[in-house]
Design a protein around this motif. Structure first.
Motif, PDB file in Angstrom:
ATOM      1  N   ALA A 340      -2.264 -40.338  11.344  1.00  0.00           N
ATOM      2  CA  ALA A 340      -1.978 -41.502  11.041  1.00  0.00           C
ATOM      3  C   ALA A 340      -2.748 -42.179   9.939  1.00  0.00           C
ATOM      4  CB  ALA A 340      -1.880 -42.616  12.214  1.00  0.00           C
ATOM      5  N   ARG A 341      -4.319 -41.901  10.091  1.00  0.00           N
ATOM      6  CA  ARG A 341      -5.203 -42.560   9.123  1.00  0.00           C
ATOM      7  C   ARG A 341      -5.020 -42.104   7.902  1.00  0.00           C
ATOM      8  NH1 ARG A 341     -10.159 -44.943  10.773  1.00  0.00           N
ATOM      9  NH2 ARG A 341     -10.135 -46.019  13.086  1.00  0.00           N
ATOM     10  N   TRP A 342      -5.108 -40.453   7.934  1.00  0.00           N
ATOM     11  CA  TRP A 342      -5.089 -39.794   6.809  1.00  0.00           C
ATOM     12  C   TRP A 342      -3.518 -40.081   5.886  1.00  0.00           C
ATOM     13  CZ3 TRP A 342      -7.191 -37.265   2.744  1.00  0.00           C
ATOM     14  CH2 TRP A 342      -6.137 -36.500   1.965  1.00  0.00           C
ATOM     15  N   SER A 343      -2.672 -40.366   6.525  1.00  0.00           N
ATOM     16  CA  SER A 343      -1.371 -40.770   5.801  1.00  0.00           C
ATOM     17  C   SER A 343      -1.257 -42.114   5.214  1.00  0.00           C
ATOM     18  CB  SER A 343      -0.216 -40.591   6.795  1.00  0.00           C
ATOM     19  OG  SER A 343      -0.195 -39.252   7.273  1.00  0.00           O
ATOM     20  N   LEU A 344      -2.267 -42.897   5.453  1.00  0.00           N
ATOM     21  CA  LEU A 344      -2.213 -44.473   4.857  1.00  0.00           C
ATOM     22  C   LEU A 344      -3.446 -44.863   4.419  1.00  0.00           C
ATOM     23  CD1 LEU A 344      -0.465 -46.166   8.189  1.00  0.00           C
ATOM     24  CD2 LEU A 344       0.354 -45.787   5.990  1.00  0.00           C
ATOM     25  N   LEU A 345      -4.605 -44.467   4.536  1.00  0.00           N
ATOM     26  CA  LEU A 345      -5.817 -44.788   4.215  1.00  0.00           C
ATOM     27  C   LEU A 345      -5.988 -44.381   2.738  1.00  0.00           C
ATOM     28  CD1 LEU A 345      -8.486 -44.522   7.019  1.00  0.00           C
ATOM     29  CD2 LEU A 345      -7.868 -46.560   5.920  1.00  0.00           C
ATOM     30  N   GLY A 346      -5.587 -43.118   2.395  1.00  0.00           N
ATOM     31  CA  GLY A 346      -5.636 -42.751   1.098  1.00  0.00           C
ATOM     32  C   GLY A 346      -4.931 -43.674   0.186  1.00  0.00           C
ATOM     33  N   GLU A 347      -3.682 -43.787   0.499  1.00  0.00           N
ATOM     34  CA  GLU A 347      -2.667 -44.843  -0.157  1.00  0.00           C
ATOM     35  C   GLU A 347      -3.441 -46.206  -0.394  1.00  0.00           C
ATOM     36  OE1 GLU A 347       1.846 -45.046   0.329  1.00  0.00           O
ATOM     37  OE2 GLU A 347       1.109 -46.498   1.619  1.00  0.00           O
ATOM     38  N   ASP A 348      -3.955 -46.870   0.521  1.00  0.00           N
ATOM     39  CA  ASP A 348      -4.824 -48.074   0.410  1.00  0.00           C
ATOM     40  C   ASP A 348      -5.917 -47.886  -0.652  1.00  0.00           C
ATOM     41  OD1 ASP A 348      -3.351 -49.638   2.139  1.00  0.00           O
ATOM     42  OD2 ASP A 348      -4.448 -49.470   3.779  1.00  0.00           O
ATOM     43  N   GLN A 349      -6.612 -46.838  -0.722  1.00  0.00           N
ATOM     44  CA  GLN A 349      -7.886 -46.448  -1.583  1.00  0.00           C
ATOM     45  C   GLN A 349      -7.395 -46.123  -2.633  1.00  0.00           C
ATOM     46  OE1 GLN A 349     -10.402 -44.626   1.015  1.00  0.00           O
ATOM     47  NE2 GLN A 349     -10.115 -46.187   2.510  1.00  0.00           N
ATOM     48  N   GLN A 359       3.018 -38.181   5.192  1.00  0.00           N
ATOM     49  CA  GLN A 359       3.892 -39.405   5.736  1.00  0.00           C
ATOM     50  C   GLN A 359       4.981 -38.917   6.267  1.00  0.00           C
ATOM     51  OE1 GLN A 359       4.162 -42.030   2.369  1.00  0.00           O
ATOM     52  NE2 GLN A 359       2.000 -42.900   3.016  1.00  0.00           N
ATOM     53  N   ASN A 360       5.811 -38.203   5.657  1.00  0.00           N
ATOM     54  CA  ASN A 360       7.197 -37.550   6.285  1.00  0.00           C
ATOM     55  C   ASN A 360       6.870 -36.742   7.487  1.00  0.00           C
ATOM     56  OD1 ASN A 360       9.997 -37.421   5.946  1.00  0.00           O
ATOM     57  ND2 ASN A 360       9.774 -35.253   5.634  1.00  0.00           N
ATOM     58  N   ALA A 361       5.871 -36.094   7.602  1.00  0.00           N
ATOM     59  CA  ALA A 361       5.608 -35.105   8.706  1.00  0.00           C
ATOM     60  C   ALA A 361       5.011 -35.833   9.950  1.00  0.00           C
ATOM     61  CB  ALA A 361       4.600 -33.936   8.307  1.00  0.00           C
ATOM     62  N   SER A 362       4.350 -36.781   9.609  1.00  0.00           N
ATOM     63  CA  SER A 362       3.917 -37.730  10.644  1.00  0.00           C
ATOM     64  C   SER A 362       4.891 -38.192  11.737  1.00  0.00           C
ATOM     65  CB  SER A 362       3.279 -38.960  10.232  1.00  0.00           C
ATOM     66  OG  SER A 362       4.026 -39.798   9.592  1.00  0.00           O
ATOM     67  N   LYS A 363       6.118 -38.273  11.391  1.00  0.00           N
ATOM     68  CA  LYS A 363       7.102 -38.913  12.463  1.00  0.00           C
ATOM     69  C   LYS A 363       6.962 -37.843  13.537  1.00  0.00           C
ATOM     70  CE  LYS A 363      11.045 -39.626  14.572  1.00  0.00           C
ATOM     71  NZ  LYS A 363      11.575 -38.745  15.620  1.00  0.00           N
ATOM     72  N   ASN A 364       7.461 -36.524  13.160  1.00  0.00           N
ATOM     73  CA  ASN A 364       7.251 -35.864  14.577  1.00  0.00           C
ATOM     74  C   ASN A 364       6.049 -35.497  15.131  1.00  0.00           C
ATOM     75  OD1 ASN A 364      10.092 -35.268  14.257  1.00  0.00           O
ATOM     76  ND2 ASN A 364      10.188 -33.045  13.702  1.00  0.00           N
ATOM     77  N   ILE A 365       4.962 -35.347  14.084  1.00  0.00           N
ATOM     78  CA  ILE A 365       3.714 -35.056  14.612  1.00  0.00           C
ATOM     79  C   ILE A 365       3.619 -36.003  15.692  1.00  0.00           C
ATOM     80  CG2 ILE A 365       1.140 -35.062  14.330  1.00  0.00           C
ATOM     81  CD1 ILE A 365       1.854 -33.603  11.511  1.00  0.00           C
ATOM     82  N   CYS A 366       3.578 -37.394  15.416  1.00  0.00           N
ATOM     83  CA  CYS A 366       2.926 -38.603  16.080  1.00  0.00           C
ATOM     84  C   CYS A 366       3.993 -38.786  17.451  1.00  0.00           C
ATOM     85  CB  CYS A 366       2.857 -39.972  15.208  1.00  0.00           C
ATOM     86  SG  CYS A 366       1.389 -39.661  13.964  1.00  0.00           S
ATOM     87  N   SER A 367       5.200 -38.740  17.246  1.00  0.00           N
ATOM     88  CA  SER A 367       6.153 -39.059  18.370  1.00  0.00           C
ATOM     89  C   SER A 367       5.972 -37.959  19.457  1.00  0.00           C
ATOM     90  CB  SER A 367       7.592 -39.321  17.816  1.00  0.00           C
ATOM     91  OG  SER A 367       8.079 -37.870  17.187  1.00  0.00           O
ATOM     92  N   VAL A 368       5.837 -36.569  19.013  1.00  0.00           N
ATOM     93  CA  VAL A 368       5.707 -35.610  20.000  1.00  0.00           C
ATOM     94  C   VAL A 368       4.326 -35.789  20.594  1.00  0.00           C
ATOM     95  CG1 VAL A 368       5.568 -33.041  20.229  1.00  0.00           C
ATOM     96  CG2 VAL A 368       7.389 -33.874  18.936  1.00  0.00           C
TER      97      VAL A 368
END
Length: 599
Positions: A340-349, A359-368
């Motif tokens: 989650a951090r990688w998928s969002l912090l780079g965008e903020d910065q 970001q697309n892959a994070s759905k399955n990674i995080c929910s599983v």
């Protein structure tokens, strides 16, 4: 870098770690050093997190919401009034103006108290009216949506239909009338958040173009428009209290200026391009933040349980298997948070990397990962975990609502797309786009060994984690090599697209490699900052991930054949057993195991 025409997520001006991984390249330089939240942004987020936590604990009884299946009267109005449904828009619309990662943190905090409220907040901030302000061009549509956001009204996205969400087309139709001045919408939508009380809905519908082709387009529909009828509510196994329902549309007139005019998409998609872009990031708010909150709660509940329980006079924490399970849950929580951090912090910065793939892959990674942690915790707590919070309260036991988390988090694997379908789509539409036609670096991929690579300051990792890092680099190259060999066996893309199980296994291999990479990158950077304990967390996670990768490789090799046996068994699935065939065959378990056939 692959050209833009490969797929919608690719950006020729910005590299992506996962995009490179798909092509068999391991770009450690793209993810290390791992980003950290800037102190000023973190401080601002701390205040918003504390505020939302205090508000929810004062206003919401999470157990009561689950039992009654509804939120408190007037709560949605209060939630909107505090700006929690427009966390990222500026003060000019009554929003909070938070960064992407702080928005994630606020939703995570909400989920730690009442997960259905967090999912509602995630959906509004990801796919609600305020989110669309980012992608709408200036004009009457943007003015209408902005007015809705300013009013503090509720919104929703109406996409799913009774026929199912996986269909590319939509049975809801939009017919151009009045010499192009308006559209008439007809159809039925289900599983719409805020359907019972929303004021403005984005509705997907199929439009027949002048050339006879059909495409999905997006329309913004006022709930008060004649012909709009609300249906429901729909009740769920978990996430009880989430305002869920349907919309029936009968000759609903929508002015043409309230249709989102988008360029023709380069690739077929069941969603319009604008919605697709919002969904990619939005899944982190809707899925990953609640999953992380649940994982952290489970760690607390498990440690509390272990501290106060004993078996045969030994404290529960003295048993090896219990310690291992606690360690695995801690390590998986670290991996989930790293993703989650990688998928969002780079965008903020403003990092010069393309994060859409991750970001697309994070759905399955995080929910599983979240589901594995909850399920493991339930097994550790056994009967107490399966018991409801209110039952525990009556007998004066710590009322940890684990069974509720079990139901809620299982729903996250379905919300936003069923996990195995997303694996299939990601492999078929994105991964294969780098191998048809044959890639320019095919000669490099054909080599058995990965080309030498420098990891820079990987000395920040422990020796075991440096070995994990070398393993990942080798496996990424092998993955590209295997993909190349596979497409050469299937020169017709449609033929390989039909091998769904094989594609699912390929995508799961890619996401395991991605998660290992991000976990190691964060561990390397955190260690440099003096956080030595993360080495063990990364090691525990990567050790288990390597076992899963070995199993995936074995299953992929099994799937290289035609799979005819499974097809034959599936065809028999609907055949009821005869009177001579017992539904559940009986056998002596001990004898079967002695023969090597037992489970």
């Amino acid at each position: 870098m692959a050209p833009r025409t490969r797929n919608l997520a690719s950006d020729p001006d910005r590299p992506s770690f996962l995009e490179e991984l798909y092509q068999g390249r391991f770009r450690w330089d793209l993810i290390h050093p791992f980003p950290e939240q800037q102190p000023a942004d973190r401080e601002r987020g701390d205040g918003a997190v504390a505020e939302v936590g205090s508000f929810l604990r004062e206003r919401v009884d999470a157990t009561d919401v689950d039992v009654r299946g509804s939120l408190p009267d007037g709560f949605l109005t209060e939630l909107a009034g505090h700006g929690y449904l427009k966390l990222q828009t500026g003060a000019e619309t009554g929003g909070r103006g938070l960064s992407s990662f702080n928005t994630f943190r606020v939703i995570e905090e909400a989920a730690s108290w009442c997960l259905p409220v967090a999912v509602l907040m995630g959906i509004e901030n990801a796919l609600g009216a305020s989110a669309f302000l980012r992608v709408l061009p200036p004009g009457p549509l943007a003015d209408r949506v902005r007015a809705h956001v300013l009013s503090g009204g509720l919104s929703g996205t109406a996409d799913t239909e009774p026929a199912g969400a996986a269909n590319q087309g939509r049975t809801t139709t939009a017919t151009l009338v009045e010499d192009g001045a308006a559209y008439l919408l007809n159809g039925r939508k289900i599983q719409v958040v805020n359907a019972p009380a929303g004021d403005l809905f984005s509705v997907t519908a199929s439009v027949r173009e002048a050339d006879g082709t059909e495409r999905n387009r997006l329309f913004f529909v006022d709930a008060a428009t004649p012909g709009v009828r609300r249906s429901g509510p729909q009740e769920l196994m978990g996430l009880r209290g989430l305002p869920f329902g349907g919309l029936d549309l009968e000759n609903v007139r929508v002015p043409a200026e309230l249709a989102l005019a988008e360029p023709d998409p380069e690739h077929t998609s069941r969603l319009t391009p604008a919605v697709s872009l919002l969904v990619v990031r939005g899944r982190l708010y809707i899925i990953a933040a609640p999953a992380l909150a649940a994982a952290k709660l489970c760690l607390g509940w498990a440690h509390d349980f272990v501290a106060r329980r004993s078996v045969d006079g030994r404290g529960l924490g003295e048993y090896e298997e219990i310690r291992r399970r606690l360690a695995e849950s801690r390590a998986e929580t670290f991996a989930l948070e790293s993703t989650a951090r990688w998928s969002l912090l780079g965008e903020d910065q403003g990092a010069a990397v393309n994060l859409k793939f991750e970001q697309n892959a994070s759905k399955n990674i995080c929910s599983v990962l979240g589901w594995r942690i909850v399920e493991r915790t339930l097994s550790m707590l056994a009967g107490e975990g399966y018991e409801t919070a209110q039952s525990k309260q009556r007998r004066q036991v710590t009322p940890a609502p684990l069974e509720r988390a079990f139901r809620d988090v299982r729903g996250l694997r379905i919300t936003g797309g069923v996990d195995f379908l997303l694996d299939n789509w990601s492999a078929g539409r994105t991964l294969l786009s780098y191998y048809y036609p044959e890639p320019d670096h095919a000669a490099e991929l054909a080599e058995e060994q990965a080309p030498p690579a420098a990891f820079g300051d990987d000395h920040a990792l422990s020796e075991r984690n440096r070995e994990h890092l070398r393993f990942v680099r080798e496996q990424v190259h092998r993955f590209g090599h295997d993909c190349l060999e596979l497409v050469r066996r299937h020169p017709r893309r449609a033929e390989l697209m039909a091998r769904q199980r094989l594609l699912i296994l390929l995508n799961r291999t890619a996401t395991e490699l991605l998660t290992m990479s991000l976990t190691l990158a964060r561990a390397a950077s955190a260690t440099t900052a003096g956080q030595q304990d993360v080495q063990d967390l990364a090691d525990v996670y990567c050790t288990a991930a390597r076992a899963r990768l070995a199993a995936l490789l074995h299953r992929r090799h099994q799937e290289y054949g035609p799979g005819a046996v499974h097809d034959a068994v599936a065809r028999l699935a609907g055949t009821p057993p005869t009177a001579q065939e017992p539904t559940h065959p009986t056998h002596d378990v001990t004898t079967a195991e002695a023969r090597g056939t037992g489970r």
